[in-house]
Design a protein around this motif. Structure first.
Motif, PDB file in Angstrom:
ATOM      1  N   THR A 199      -9.496  -2.615  -0.042  1.00 53.06           N
ATOM      2  CA  THR A 199      -9.472  -1.412  -0.885  1.00 53.06           C
ATOM      3  C   THR A 199     -10.630  -0.498  -0.522  1.00 53.06           C
ATOM      4  OG1 THR A 199      -8.668  -2.865  -2.627  1.00 53.06           O
ATOM      5  CG2 THR A 199      -9.200  -0.623  -3.269  1.00 53.06           C
ATOM      6  N   LEU A 216      -2.241  -4.233   0.625  1.00 52.52           N
ATOM      7  CA  LEU A 216      -1.836  -5.628   0.721  1.00 52.52           C
ATOM      8  C   LEU A 216      -1.507  -5.994   2.164  1.00 52.52           C
ATOM      9  CD1 LEU A 216       0.413  -6.076  -2.438  1.00 52.52           C
ATOM     10  CD2 LEU A 216      -1.906  -6.909  -2.073  1.00 52.52           C
ATOM     11  N   ARG A 217      -0.775  -5.087   2.848  1.00 52.75           N
ATOM     12  CA  ARG A 217      -0.347  -5.414   4.199  1.00 52.75           C
ATOM     13  C   ARG A 217      -1.523  -5.464   5.173  1.00 52.75           C
ATOM     14  NH1 ARG A 217       3.635  -1.672   7.321  1.00 52.75           N
ATOM     15  NH2 ARG A 217       1.687  -0.636   7.829  1.00 52.75           N
ATOM     16  N   VAL A 261       2.545  -9.621   4.208  1.00 53.46           N
ATOM     17  CA  VAL A 261       2.200  -9.925   2.815  1.00 53.46           C
ATOM     18  C   VAL A 261       2.886 -11.222   2.378  1.00 53.46           C
ATOM     19  CG1 VAL A 261       2.352  -9.128   0.430  1.00 53.46           C
ATOM     20  CG2 VAL A 261       1.849  -7.508   2.262  1.00 53.46           C
ATOM     21  N   ALA A 313      -3.721  -8.492   4.665  1.00 60.89           N
ATOM     22  CA  ALA A 313      -3.144  -9.830   4.802  1.00 60.89           C
ATOM     23  C   ALA A 313      -3.850 -10.695   5.864  1.00 60.89           C
ATOM     24  CB  ALA A 313      -1.654  -9.737   5.075  1.00 60.89           C
ATOM     25  N   LEU A 351      -9.169  -8.357  -1.266  1.00 62.59           N
ATOM     26  CA  LEU A 351      -8.649  -7.083  -1.777  1.00 62.59           C
ATOM     27  C   LEU A 351      -9.763  -6.055  -1.905  1.00 62.59           C
ATOM     28  CD1 LEU A 351      -6.092  -8.235  -4.487  1.00 62.59           C
ATOM     29  CD2 LEU A 351      -5.644  -7.267  -2.228  1.00 62.59           C
TER      30      LEU A 351
END
Lengths: 348, 350
Positions: B292, B52-53, B180, B56, B288
């Motif tokens: 990921t 997530l970080r 985030v 961002a 994401l």
């Protein structure tokens, strides 16, 4: 200069003819300058001469034949890239992968030459591989209707990534035959000389001018840029042409990669970042409309020369830093695009 | 049952979500602790939080990019704007007598964002007033912008030592990384503004046909200004986060290729580059997926430098799955399934 630029105009099929039976010479000049076809190219030609003369007045030793020839020597790879890009942009597409493909070609060349392959095998292999990559991109665009921007972006990621798969360090090229070809100078008399790369680039330009101006394929390229639908209704081989255009661009990128490795004698994964933008900028400065349909290969060559002469001036100035090059190129792009806009707006 | 399944499969978010789940599954297999989130000193830690970080900045830019693309535009200059914003902030911090004070950082951030705003207005001006194609209009700033950023940093990499500024990149708010929280805030703001008001519909109408929407009374010009300015502003914010994370402004490398990642996130999320329709939720999933993927490449132990090959593979896969040709194939399959079940019913009835 003007006459060589006009020649393709007569052969170019798309749109209305820029040169109608002129009434007065002045009208004729105005017609040429405001035509969306030839206007931007002529303006670029005038600008190039002006910048070159300005450089000659300001710097000692600038106004020489060799400085002019070095524009070709230093930018032969960019000329080849811009030629390929012109084909793609004329159809209304775009190819973002060319810089990465150049880097990939230098990597393949350097790594295979290092393992003892002969240049006679390596160079054709590179040209075939990059043409196949172009073919895949073209098929993706045509069959799966992926936007050219995204398809060539994927190709760019792929090519850049493959560079790192080959090696993440710079590989130098020491293969004697390759090096000999790279350092050869062809004397032109009067102490002037060019490299074999320049000859190759000029051959590519001549072939491209012929293909676009005087063949069925070339006419179809212009027609697709004018209106794909109309082309299809006229029964032109739109699908095939659209795919082949990306093969041409892939081939040109591979060839440009080979010329670039002549120039640097090494392969490096991070090389030629942003070169696709230089090529697009050259094509735009050369007067090709990004929506397709209008434009000339010789205009793109002029575009490369304009970028080259700015670079040369910045080198001669000595105190100017590399960032000014970027700012100048951006400003120039702006001027040319607005000029194109104004010129084409007056016509419609 | 079949009908529900088909509805899910034909949803625009189906393939991106599948892609995300596949990537998460690969991670869980390769690294069983992947989904664990631990609390240390009141802050959340874990691979998911890292994703997530690190994702961002891309998400923040991708949100702005989504709105631009919805108007049938594109913004190539976001990477350069991010670099300029970082360069401005760092040079202000370095030039001040007290770079560690909160006030100085606030001034640096505000000035950097104001400059990003001006750059956005510039892009909007070229696109909506002069009428240049967006890809070229923003190419100008993309080319010149890095030059401007280098001009600001004088070709140096500016390293700053300022605790409040650093917190932007690596600090925590409410237990979550600051980046985030900012990303979530911008996402929520964009979603609220465009989906709770008519703004989103107007943006889409401009994307479908600018001339028609102008004649219908939509102020296309103002809308274009708004989306390009918002996009540049989000690029400026992302640039500050990236710079704060490295505690250095690098005019050449800050936000390099981020425009491409942002466009990718938007396209993976199912927004068409032809404009007229967009999905912010899709963009979130797209961002994401990309982050990921990068993390997966690390976890599985592939040299991270080869990430780009995988990115190419994902883009190609998602594009091919979403293409009209594939959709047509699915439609044919659906028809066949329907015909077969009809035949089965008939047979059962007789």
């Amino acid at each position: 200069m003007t006459s060589t630029l006009e020649r393709p105009t007569t052969g170019a099929p798309a749109g209305r003819s820029g040169i109608r039976s002129p009434r007065r010479p002045l009208d004729r000049v105005r017609d040429l300058l405001t035509s969306p076809k030839s206007g931007p190219v002529l303006v670029t030609a005038v600008l190039f001469v002006a910048v070159f003369v300005a450089g000659g007045i300001r710097y000692k030793g600038f106004f020489s034949g060799q400085v002019f020839l070095n524009l070709f020597v230093d930018n032969s790879y960019l000329i080849v890239l811009a030629v390929g890009m012109t084909f793609v942009i004329l159809t209304g597409g775009i190819d973002l992968s060319v810089g990465a493909v150049v880097a990939l070609s230098t990597m393949i060349a350097a790594s295979l030459l290092q393992t003892g392959w002969s240049p006679g095998a390596v160079i054709p292999l590179i040209l075939v591989l990059t043409s196949v990559l172009g073919l895949l991109v073209g098929l993706m665009i045509h069959i799966f209707k992926v936007q050219p921007f995204i398809a060539t972006l994927a190709a760019m990621f792929l090519a850049r990534g493959l560079c790192y798969v080959i090696s993440k360090d710079s590989i130098s090229i020491t293969e004697p035959a390759f090096v000999a070809l790279a350092v050869t100078r062809i004397p032109l008399g009067g102490g002037l000389s060019i490299t074999p790369s320049v000859v190759i680039a000029l051959v590519v330009v001549v072939v491209a001018v012929w293909v676009l101006g005087f063949t069925r394929f070339g006419r179809t390229v212009y027609a697709i840029g004018g209106s794909e639908q109309s082309g299809m209704l006229m029964g032109l081989p739109v699908a095939r042409t659209k795919v082949i255009v990306y093969v041409v661009s892939g081939f040109c990128s591979g060839l440009a990669g080979v010329l670039f490795s002549f120039y640097t004698l090494s392969g490096y994964p991070l090389t030629a970042i942003g070169t696709e933008l230089d090529a697009i900028a050259a094509v735009v400065i050369g007067g090709t409309l990004l929506t397709g349909g209008y434009g000339f290969v010789l205009g793109s060559v002029l575009g490369v020369l304009v970028l080259g002469v700015i670079q040369t001036i910045i080198t001669f100035e000595g105190t100017l830093s590399s960032w000014w090059t970027k700012i100048f190129i951006g400003a120039l792009l702006l001027v040319f695009i607005i000029l194109q806009k104004v010129l084409t707006a007056r016509r419609r | 049952m079949n009908a529900l399944l088909l509805r899910i499969v034909s949803s625009r978010l189906f393939w991106p979500v599948v892609m995300l789940l596949v990537l998460v599954a690969i991670n869980v297999i390769a690294f069983p602790g992947f989904l664990t989130i631990t609390v240390k000193d009141g802050h959340l830690f874990g691979s998911v939080i890292d994703i997530l970080r690190n994702g961002a900045p891309t998400l923040i830019i991708a949100v702005g990019m989504t709105l631009v693309i919805a108007t049938r535009g594109i913004d190539l200059s976001v990477g350069a704007v991010a670099a300029i914003s970082g360069a401005v902030a760092c040079s202000i911090l370095l030039g001040s007598s007290d770079p560690g004070s909160f006030g100085t950082v606030a001034v640096a951030v505000v000035v950097a964002l104001l400059i990003a705003l001006v750059l956005g207005v510039w892009n909007g001006f070229l696109v909506s007033v002069i009428g240049i194609q967006p890809i070229i209009a923003t190419l100008i700033l993309m080319t010149a912008g890095r030059g401007v950023a280098m001009l600001i940093t004088e070709g140096q990499i500016l390293t700053v030592d300022s605790a409040p500024f650093k917190a932007l990149g690596s600090g925590f708010w409410f237990g979550l990384p600051v980046a985030v929280v900012i990303g979530a805030g911008i996402f929520a703001l964009a979603a609220l503004l465009t989906r709770r008001t008519a703004l989103g519909m107007l943006i889409e109408s401009v994307g479908i046909n600018p001339e028609a929407s102008r004649q219908a009374g939509v102020r296309a010009r103002g809308l274009l200004f708004t989306v390009y300015t918002f996009c540049a502003l989000s690029a400026g914010i992302a640039g500050l986060i990236l710079t704060a994370n490295q505690t250095a402004a690098d005019a050449n490398n800050t936000g390099l290729f981020i425009e491409l990642d942002a466009i990718l996130a938007v396209v993976i999320g199912g927004t068409s580059l032809a404009g007229g329709r967009y999905s912010l939720a899709g963009t979130l999933i797209g961002a994401l997926v990309i982050q990921t993927l990068v993390t997966t490449v690390y976890t599985v132990g592939i040299p991270p430098i080869i990430t780009m090959v995988f990115k190419a593979a994902v883009v190609t896969a998602v594009c091919l799955l979403q293409s009209p040709a594939t959709n047509a194939a699915f439609a044919r399959m659906r028809q066949r399934v329907a015909a077969r079940s009809a035949r089965v019913k008939e047979a059962a009835a007789s």
